[in-house]
Design a protein around this motif. Structure first.
Motif, short mmCIF file in Angstrom:
data_model
loop_
_atom_site.label_atom_id
_atom_site.label_comp_id
_atom_site.label_asym_id
_atom_site.label_seq_id
_atom_site.Cartn_x
_atom_site.Cartn_y
_atom_site.Cartn_z
N SER A 23 1.10 -1.29 -0.22
CA SER A 23 -0.18 0.27 0.32
C SER A 23 0.84 1.32 0.27
O SER A 23 1.75 1.41 0.13
CB SER A 23 -0.88 -0.19 1.49
N ARG A 57 -3.81 5.10 1.44
CA ARG A 57 -5.70 4.15 0.95
C ARG A 57 -5.91 4.14 3.42
O ARG A 57 -3.75 3.29 3.39
CB ARG A 57 -5.39 3.28 0.01
N ASP A 58 -6.39 3.82 3.52
CA ASP A 58 -6.16 3.05 5.17
C ASP A 58 -7.19 1.66 4.96
O ASP A 58 -7.66 1.11 3.84
CB ASP A 58 -7.36 4.29 5.66
#
Length: 58
Positions: A23, A57-58
């Motif tokens: 990520s 992005r979480d």
């Protein structure tokens, strides 16, 4: 009937061909956060890039 591949299978496939699958996150420059898209520097508490609008992005 085929089943849809799960995310791990897709990540393994892409990683095996040289693609990054981690990520995205902030880079660090000295004691500041650095946007990986535009290179803008921000305070450590920043959650969104004020230059280009990027956020991890979480």
């Amino acid at each position: 009937m085929a089943t849809a591949p799960n995310e791990t299978d897709i990540d393994d496939f892409l990683a095996g061909r040289g693609h990054e699958t981690d990520s995205p996150g902030w880079d660090e420059s000295y004691n500041k956060k650095q946007c990986p898209d535009c290179g803008g520097l921000h305070a450590t508490e920043a959650s969104t890039c004020s230059v280009c609008g990027w956020s991890p992005r979480d």
